[in-house]
Design a protein around this motif. Structure first.
Motif, PDB file in Angstrom:
ATOM      1  N   ALA B 150      -5.412  39.032  -4.006  1.00 55.03           N
ATOM      2  CA  ALA B 150      -5.962  39.328  -2.684  1.00 55.03           C
ATOM      3  C   ALA B 150      -7.382  38.776  -2.550  1.00 55.03           C
ATOM      4  N   ALA B 151      -8.193  38.963  -3.598  1.00 56.37           N
ATOM      5  CA  ALA B 151      -9.575  38.502  -3.526  1.00 56.37           C
ATOM      6  C   ALA B 151      -9.627  36.992  -3.372  1.00 56.37           C
ATOM      7  N   LEU B 152      -8.745  36.310  -4.085  1.00 52.27           N
ATOM      8  CA  LEU B 152      -8.752  34.848  -4.082  1.00 52.27           C
ATOM      9  C   LEU B 152      -8.364  34.299  -2.710  1.00 52.27           C
ATOM     10  N   SER B 153      -7.342  34.901  -2.098  1.00 56.60           N
ATOM     11  CA  SER B 153      -6.846  34.272  -0.864  1.00 56.60           C
ATOM     12  C   SER B 153      -7.297  34.966   0.415  1.00 56.60           C
ATOM     13  N   HIS B 154      -7.874  36.184   0.331  1.00 53.82           N
ATOM     14  CA  HIS B 154      -8.164  36.896   1.583  1.00 53.82           C
ATOM     15  C   HIS B 154      -9.597  37.391   1.718  1.00 53.82           C
ATOM     16  N   GLY B 158     -13.536  35.014  -2.386  1.00 47.73           N
ATOM     17  CA  GLY B 158     -12.479  34.151  -2.892  1.00 47.73           C
ATOM     18  C   GLY B 158     -12.567  32.750  -2.301  1.00 47.73           C
ATOM     19  N   LEU B 159     -12.913  32.690  -1.031  1.00 47.37           N
ATOM     20  CA  LEU B 159     -13.046  31.394  -0.359  1.00 47.37           C
ATOM     21  C   LEU B 159     -14.155  30.586  -1.017  1.00 47.37           C
ATOM     22  N   ARG B 160     -15.300  31.264  -1.286  1.00 44.18           N
ATOM     23  CA  ARG B 160     -16.424  30.573  -1.925  1.00 44.18           C
ATOM     24  C   ARG B 160     -16.055  30.158  -3.340  1.00 44.18           C
ATOM     25  N   LEU B 161     -15.314  31.048  -4.024  1.00 40.44           N
ATOM     26  CA  LEU B 161     -14.869  30.747  -5.399  1.00 40.44           C
ATOM     27  C   LEU B 161     -14.034  29.466  -5.407  1.00 40.44           C
ATOM     28  N   ARG B 162     -13.056  29.396  -4.477  1.00 43.26           N
ATOM     29  CA  ARG B 162     -12.188  28.218  -4.460  1.00 43.26           C
ATOM     30  C   ARG B 162     -12.975  26.974  -4.061  1.00 43.26           C
ATOM     31  N   ALA B 163     -13.926  27.150  -3.129  1.00 42.18           N
ATOM     32  CA  ALA B 163     -14.745  26.000  -2.735  1.00 42.18           C
ATOM     33  C   ALA B 163     -15.555  25.488  -3.922  1.00 42.18           C
ATOM     34  N   ALA B 164     -16.069  26.420  -4.762  1.00 40.42           N
ATOM     35  CA  ALA B 164     -16.866  26.005  -5.925  1.00 40.42           C
ATOM     36  C   ALA B 164     -16.023  25.166  -6.876  1.00 40.42           C
TER      37      ALA B 164
END
Lengths: 345, 291
Positions: B150-154, B158-164
């Motif tokens: 949930a944290a990763l996709s919502h 999570g958004l910042r994590l994936r962008a990094a």
């Protein structure tokens, strides 16, 4: 900007050793021991004792092989953490062939044959990691981890169900003519493989700095695009150098099997492949630096055992890990500082 | 008992889940960290230190809750050290991971000597037991699985994590510090991996040297096999655990498969997968690049 060359390597290694010294000393203080006393005991008990000196030579010889293996792979930009598995593969091959040869085989044939078997076994593992990387894009660290675990399992199985003789964890002894002569007192662990390892380091120094081959493989690691533009086949170079790297780690069997244990034993050389990473980093990838690093780290661990009445022997193992971390941290810091000073100048 | 009947039993499935718990925590922590663009080779160290801290804290305080908390804190501390070396000082992420693993292996043995004058085992402590329903770590593993997905996709985090991990330059353009994002992910991921360590020692009521024995590396393989997706990584961990549980049953059933080779099955499988689909894996584009 005029480029001013500053030798950063001694600075990096020096910083790392100071850091390890500081951390080691504070742990000793925390245990209520005088650091000066413990360090002195470690050093003096090694230097003044023949048994400890031969142990240093024996341990350092294995570490030179695995350290050169890791260092050579890093030359082409590969992180070979499978030196552990390559060493085990070499140990198995040398022990099996050494015991299978007819007892009358002359030394001049038996020893090179066993070394060749060890090098081929290690080289096959190294080469397949290289091939997986350049042909299939598999990260070498992941395939190395898998191969290390796989080889450890195969060695355990081969030992238990095929090689170990009646209830022991030791395979059949290799023939007399396949054994390398030992140095110092009879039965000492130090053996002629020490000179072969030194020869390998010298040969590698020459290859790296004086031949077109050496230039090609180092360029492949440092600037693969340039190497390709100059018409060299970087994929083939990577596979070949990884094969050579695995062969070097496999040759550790010359020391472990032909030199001292004369058989495959459960856990023989365990951990010395991984420690080769520390040796290569401390030696800053220079073959002769790797020899020096192997000796220093061996003194640290033999000294740690010799001073086990003062501090737990695990302390010196910890310090070896601290040295790895300190070097890898000191690397970018020192480089940043020296480029800054050379720009200022 | 008949082998096939014993495999279909509830007990066998419970055994799989129990074996999977340390892998699941480690793989979830590893997935988050790697998705933020940092190679997480220090999972082994996080498991080992988590196991040590959980056992010593439970032994000292008599409280399982504090022990579990100490396990998570130890995992986060290792991650802090990892972040300090790799992010603050810009050291090579792979070598930092290997160095930390070696440090944890020797360091926990050193601590056993220094604290208890013991070479291999800590004094016994309270255990979470064999049962699943009474094991708090079982519920924490379920929560961690759902929460990390949930944290990763919502969430914004999570958004910042994936962008990094994918396009760090976007974060820079948005005025967000990439190292700060990665620091937070490393600490959270480290704490999760540390919980896996807590299961390793608290399941048997004590810490023994090298109790992680390669599980951290295996968890990293699971992350890669799962293409860096936490829910899939959990499934891979369950498969690894099933292979292990099957091995135990096969040994009990005195099978003809050599018992030394069965534990190597997951490794062979991983090798096969990276050989066949190697180039098809899609790691986070910024994985391992810069700080």
């Amino acid at each position: 900007m005029k480029h001013k060359r500053i030798t950063t390597e001694p600075l990096i290694v020096g910083t790392a050793f100071l850091l390890a010294l500081a951390i080691g000393s504070s742990l000793m203080l925390a245990m209520g021991k005088s650091p000066a006393h413990v360090w002195w005991a470690m050093l003096s008990r090694v230097v003044s004792n023949d048994y400890n000196l031969t142990q240093v030579a024996y341990r350092a010889t294995t570490l030179v092989c695995t350290g050169l293996a890791v260092g050579l792979a890093m030359d082409v930009g590969m992180f070979n953490i499978a030196a552990e598995g390559q060493m085990t593969a070499g140990v198995l091959a040398a022990a099996v062939l050494g015991a299978a040869l007819p007892a009358g085989t002359p030394s001049a044939l038996a020893i090179p044959l066993c070394l060749l078997a060890a090098a081929s076994a290690g080289g096959a593992v190294g080469g397949s990691i290289g091939a997986l990387k350049v042909l299939r894009g598999a990260h070498e660290v992941i395939s190395s981890v898998m191969l290390n675990a796989l080889i450890a399992a195969v060695a355990l199985w081969a030992g238990n169900s095929l090689l170990f003789t009646n209830g022991t964890t030791r395979s059949e002894t290799i023939i007399n003519n396949a054994q390398l002569p030992c140095l110092g007192a009879p039965g000492s662990a130090a053996n002629a493989m020490a000179f072969i390892a030194l020869g390998l380091a010298l040969g590698l120094t020459w290859l790296r700095s004086r031949t077109a081959w050496g230039q090609t493989w180092r360029l492949t690691g440092q600037a693969p695009a340039v190497a390709r533009a100059l018409g060299s086949n970087t994929k083939r170079t990577t596979i070949l150098v990884m094969t050579a790297s695995g062969a070097l780690a496999g040759l550790a069997a010359g020391n472990l099997v032909l030199g001292h244990h004369h058989a495959f034993e459960e856990g023989l050389g365990r951990g010395l492949g991984l420690l080769g990473i520390a040796v290569a980093l401390v030696g800053q990838l220079e073959p002769l630096g790797i020899v020096a690093a192997a000796v220093v780290l061996s003194v640290l661990s033999v000294g740690g055992l010799a001073a086990a009445d003062l501090v737990p022997k695990e302390l010196s193992e910890m310090l070896q890990a601290v040295v790895i971390l300190a070097i890898v941290v000191a690397n970018p810091i020192v480089r940043r500082l020296t480029t800054r000073t050379s720009e200022a100048a | 008992m008949n082998l096939w009947a014993s495999l279909a039993s509830f007990g066998f499935i419970a055994a799989i889940v129990r074996i999977a718990i340390p892998y699941v925590f480690a793989a979830l922590g590893g997935s988050l960290v790697e998705r933020s663009g940092v190679i997480d080779l220090a999972l082994e160290a996080k498991l080992l230190c988590g196991a040590f801290a959980a056992a010593t804290a439970t032994h000292a305080t008599g409280s399982l809750a504090l022990g579990i908390g100490a396990g998570a804190a130890a995992g986060a501390s290792i991650a802090g050290l990892q972040a300090l070396c790799a992010l603050r000082f810009g050291a090579d992420q792979v070598v930092v991971g290997i160095g930390l693993n070696l440090l944890a292996l020797a360091g926990t043995r050193f601590a056993l000597q220094a604290l208890y004058s013991e070479g291999a085992n800590s004094p016994p402590c309270e255990s979470v037991g064999d049962g699943l329903v009474t094991n708090p770590l079982f519920y924490l593993a379920i929560i961690a699985t759902i929460a990390s997905w949930a944290a990763l996709s919502h969430t914004r985090w999570g958004l910042r994590l994936r962008a990094a991990g994918e396009r760090p330059e976007i974060l820079v353009a948005a005025g967000i510090s990439v190292p700060r994002v990665r620091w937070s992910v490393l600490l959270v991921g480290g704490a999760i991996a540390g919980l896996g360590g807590a299961q390793l020692s608290l399941a048997v009521g004590g810490f023994s040297a090298d109790t992680s024995s390669g599980r951290g590396y295996m968890a990293l393989a699971a992350v890669i096999l799962a293409n860096w997706r936490p829910p899939r990584a959990v499934l891979v961990c369950l498969a690894i655990a099933a292979a292990e549980a099957l091995n135990i049953r096969l040994q009990l059933a005195a099978s003809t498969i050599p018992r030394e080779l069965v534990p190597a099955l997951p490794y062979v499988l991983t090798l096969l997968v990276i050989t066949v689909w190697g180039a098809g894996r899609r790691p986070p584009p910024a994985l391992g690049h810069g700080n």
